[in-house]
Design an enzyme around this catalytic site. Sequence first.
Site, PDB file in Angstrom:
ATOM      1  CD  GLU A 181       2.158   8.707  10.352  1.00 53.62           C
ATOM      2  OE1 GLU A 181       3.001   8.360   9.518  1.00 53.62           O
ATOM      3  OE2 GLU A 181       1.020   8.217  10.410  1.00 53.62           O
ATOM      4  CD  GLU A 319      -2.334   9.821   8.466  1.00 56.63           C
ATOM      5  OE1 GLU A 319      -1.795  10.943   8.481  1.00 56.63           O
ATOM      6  OE2 GLU A 319      -1.801   8.809   7.992  1.00 56.63           O
TER       7      GLU A 319
HETATM    8  C1  IDC Z   1       0.913   8.893   1.831  1.00 55.76           C
HETATM    9  C2  IDC Z   1       0.069   9.233   0.627  1.00 55.76           C
HETATM   10  C3  IDC Z   1       0.870   9.031  -0.634  1.00 55.76           C
HETATM   11  C4  IDC Z   1       2.139   9.816  -0.542  1.00 55.76           C
HETATM   12  C5  IDC Z   1       2.894   9.437   0.714  1.00 55.76           C
HETATM   13  C6  IDC Z   1       4.144  10.283   0.863  1.00 55.76           C
HETATM   14  O1  IDC Z   1      -1.087   8.425   0.600  1.00 55.76           O
HETATM   15  O2  IDC Z   1       0.165   9.409  -1.776  1.00 55.76           O
HETATM   16  O3  IDC Z   1       2.920   9.591  -1.691  1.00 55.76           O
HETATM   17  O4  IDC Z   1       2.081   9.637   1.842  1.00 55.76           O
HETATM   18  O5  IDC Z   1       5.196   9.505   1.297  1.00 55.76           O
HETATM   19  C7  IDC Z   1       0.787   7.989   6.849  1.00 55.76           C
HETATM   20  C8  IDC Z   1       1.178   9.387   6.562  1.00 55.76           C
HETATM   21  C9  IDC Z   1       0.615   9.848   5.233  1.00 55.76           C
HETATM   22  C10 IDC Z   1       0.605   8.731   4.202  1.00 55.76           C
HETATM   23  C11 IDC Z   1      -0.397   7.680   4.726  1.00 55.76           C
HETATM   24  C12 IDC Z   1      -0.684   6.563   3.725  1.00 55.76           C
HETATM   25  O6  IDC Z   1       0.829  10.275   7.602  1.00 55.76           O
HETATM   26  O7  IDC Z   1       1.376  10.947   4.797  1.00 55.76           O
HETATM   27  O8  IDC Z   1       0.165   9.213   2.981  1.00 55.76           O
HETATM   28  N1  IDC Z   1       0.130   7.182   5.988  1.00 55.76           N
HETATM   29  O9  IDC Z   1       0.468   5.836   3.431  1.00 55.76           O
HETATM   30  N2  IDC Z   1       1.058   7.293   7.929  1.00 55.76           N
HETATM   31  C13 IDC Z   1       0.617   6.029   7.792  1.00 55.76           C
HETATM   32  C14 IDC Z   1       0.010   5.933   6.548  1.00 55.76           C
END
Ligand code: IDC
Length: 415
Positions: A181, A319
């Site tokens: 991302e 993802e």
């Molecule tokens: C989120 C985790 C959360 C953590 C955060 C970090 O669920 O616990 O605190 O990241 O900033 C993504 C990302 C992924 C995210 C996930 C959900 O690749 O790292 O995880 N998400 O928000 N992209 C879209 C959604």
Amino acid sequence: MRNVFIGALMAAAVGLCSCGGCASKPESVSTVKVDGGAGYPENSPVADHGRLQVIGKQLCDEAGNPVQLAGMSTMGWQWCGDCYTRESIENLVKEWNISILRLAMYVEEEGYNTDPEGFTKKMCEFIDICGDLGIYCLVDWHVLCPGNPLDPKYAGADEFFHHIANKYANKSHVLYEICNEPNNCQEKGDTTKPWVCTKEANVTWDMIAEYANRIIPVIQSEYDAVAAPHPIIIVGTPQWDQLVDACLKEGMCQGNGKDICEEYPVRDARLKQDNIMYTFHFYANEHNSGFEKDGKPDFYNMYSYMYDVFAKLPIFCTEFGPTDADGNGVVAYDKTDTWLLMFEGRNAGTQLVSYCCWSYSDNYRTSSVLKPGACERQAWNDLTPAGEYIKKVLAVVNGGAKDTTVLKISNIYKK
Ligand code: IDC
């Protein structure tokens, strides 16, 4: 004409930075021998498919047949390390029918940069477990904040990928995701304003390509050294893996829902190496048929956009979540179904698209497939509603189970 739909993406950003060419399924199976499957458990995904390759726009197996991998992504090991043991991964293979596990290794967010050696060791342990079980694994250099893979904070990428590629070039089950991302959020720090996402700090395709052209040779040269075919390398795309065809367009308008372009001149800035795929991520409750604006019914229609992109580039959905982009909120079954049916070749490129679901963890958010506390109890099938759904999807897609409660035909997207 294509509108790009930034507003919902920004909503996603707020959540996520807020804390720490082949047709559908093959009719005839080629008889080419799969050498790369040797040494993996009999009848396992890797034994059957061997070394993967990209042919045209399709992920294919060693024999040249289209292949679709479907499995789970880990969450950050730094936060829920007790969810990832040999037993839990074995359970995912045996009970959940996964054919791939994405090993999400955050670099910032209390991840790799706090202990490069320890995280590399952990990564290798997980890669070895996946190999022992005969499933593919995806080594994810989890770029998040800052969103620019060229940022000095990610300078460890060369050493990390050199190490992994050097160690595993003779194995068939390792895929690489070199930057999760890319996004335009460049700073974080104080609690009142932990990150800043600006148009100026925009991460363009050209910046990602500069990074990719640095890291891809690091990986491929290790395979060349042992005369092994190049592995699958998956490259992130701008705006949290949502401007997926940015490499086919001149410049990209960016940012904050304010600056939406009507049209982009076409170009070809695809990466030139072999076995490269491009990343797409979705969170179904936000990224779907979108909304109408200024009388345009398709103002923000992610389905429609991606439906066409699948005809242009080889895509891996490394993802996705069935929820909102912050990983929480409503579990949108039908909207997720619509995406997953599109991944079954029902798109303009009849591309079979592989995917990993976020996340195999017992975090409190609704996208987590295990109930809070399940990992400590080693209750690997103590499922949340999202978990019940995803487990069924994997049984249908990978295990051939008949279950009409998921991937419902009524959810097919017709362009
Ligand atoms: C989120 C985790 C959360 C953590 C955060 C970090 O669920 O616990 O605190 O990241 O900033 C993504 C990302 C992924 C995210 C996930 C959900 O690749 O790292 O995880 N998400 O928000 N992209 C879209 C959604």
